[in-house]
Design an enzyme around this catalytic site. Structure first.
Site, PDB file in Angstrom:
ATOM      1  CB  CYS A   1       1.320  -0.726  -3.769  1.00  9.95           C
ATOM      2  SG  CYS A   1       2.943   0.024  -3.610  1.00  9.95           S
TER       3      CYS A   1
ATOM      4  CE  LYS B   1      -1.932  -0.837  -1.364  1.00  9.69           C
ATOM      5  NZ  LYS B   1      -0.968   0.578  -1.323  1.00  9.69           N
TER       6      LYS B   1
ATOM      7  CD  GLU C   1      -0.576   2.333  -4.619  1.00 13.99           C
ATOM      8  OE1 GLU C   1      -1.097   1.948  -3.825  1.00 13.99           O
ATOM      9  OE2 GLU C   1       0.578   2.186  -4.501  1.00 13.99           O
TER      10      GLU C   1
END
Length: 281
Positions: free
Chosen positions: A157, A116, A44
């Site tokens: 993440c 995300k 990330e």
């Protein structure tokens, strides 16, 4: 059945010098490709970790003129490798940015992109505060991408803490789950290995999780330990705490074997959710 392939998880200590970040990331990618990697995965925010919101926004570009994205695409085309660009900060034309992951094919074309979904808005046990939603716009759609070896579920993440997303990806055809991350050191020590192994066991997928490591500008600390987990939950590669890369062989046949041995996906049933016990609901 697709043949086995080799994945490299590149582990970086990204800072707030974009040019230096790209030089370091691509040097590791070249070494990983020379070592036999067919798919090279980055963590990330691999292009930039910038604590100053104004500086971050100033550096963020749209896809058409994003310098880091262009460099990754050029590397993929030159090397003939697949790249998972864990995430880059991308301008959206609005007041917030996108934390966007890219799958780049061996011709240097974007094969898939994912924004995300779950943003890290927490007060950490050590007193630090994170509010990703102040800088980023949340994604709204899960993404399943096609690789030559099977389906890749793309996540980033903090998504890791939401198992329904991974279940949905596996039900839709994912054989491999990508979790490029910049997990904090404190939460990584507590939960990183356990959560990644759980997502592999629950879905019968390989989990590929390249990670940031070390200390960054602004006091941010990343846990490292890029992992590859096989479908039965065993760890087949661990990047430790230093910059570098790890290689792992991925055998798609192991996905079928794990799901045949424990057919949780096939046995899943729909059910009515429970009534809430909260007052007034």
């Amino acid at each position: 059945m697709a043949a086995p392939f080799t994945v490299a998880c590149v582990q970086t200590n990204t800072g707030n010098d974009a040019a230096a970040n790209m030089s370091a990331a691509l040097a590791l990618a070249r070494d990983a490709h020379a070592a036999g990697a067919d798919l090279i995965a980055f963590p990330e925010v691999v292009g930039l970790v910038e604590p100053d919101p104004a500086a971050l926004a100033a550096e963020a570009r749209g896809e058409s003129d994003h310098r880091a994205l262009a460099a990754f695409k050029a590397f993929a085309a030159a090397s003939g490798a697949w790249l998972l660009v864990g995430s880059l900060t991308v301008g959206t034309g609005g007041d917030r940015l996108a934390n966007r992951s890219f799958l780049v094919d061996p011709r240097g074309r974007i094969a898939a992109r994912y924004d995300k979904i779950h943003l890290f808005d927490v007060d950490l046990p050590d007193g630090r505060r994170s509010r990703e939603s102040e800088r980023y716009r949340a994604g709204a759609a899960a993404v399943l991408a096609a690789l030559p070896w099977g389906g890749l579920g793309m996540t980033v993440c903090y998504d890791l803490r939401f198992p329904a997303l991974y279940w949905d990806l596996a039900q839709a055809g994912a054989d491999f789950l990508a979790v490029p991350s910049a997990f904090t050191r404190i939460t990584g020590r507590a939960h990183w290995h356990a959560l990644l192994r759980a997502r592999a066991i629950e879905t019968g997928c390989y989990v590929i999780a390249p990670a940031q490591c070390g200390d960054h500008a602004g006091g941010r600390e990343s846990y490292g330990h890029s992992l590859v987990v096989e479908p039965w939950g065993g760890i087949v590669a661990d990047g430790g705490e230093e910059v570098g890369f790890v290689l792992a062989e991925i055998d798609p046949a192991r996905v079928r074997e794990a799901r045949a041995a424990l057919p949780a996906l096939a046995n899943a049933r729909h059910y009515a959710p429970p009534s809430s016990l909260r007052a007034g609901e």
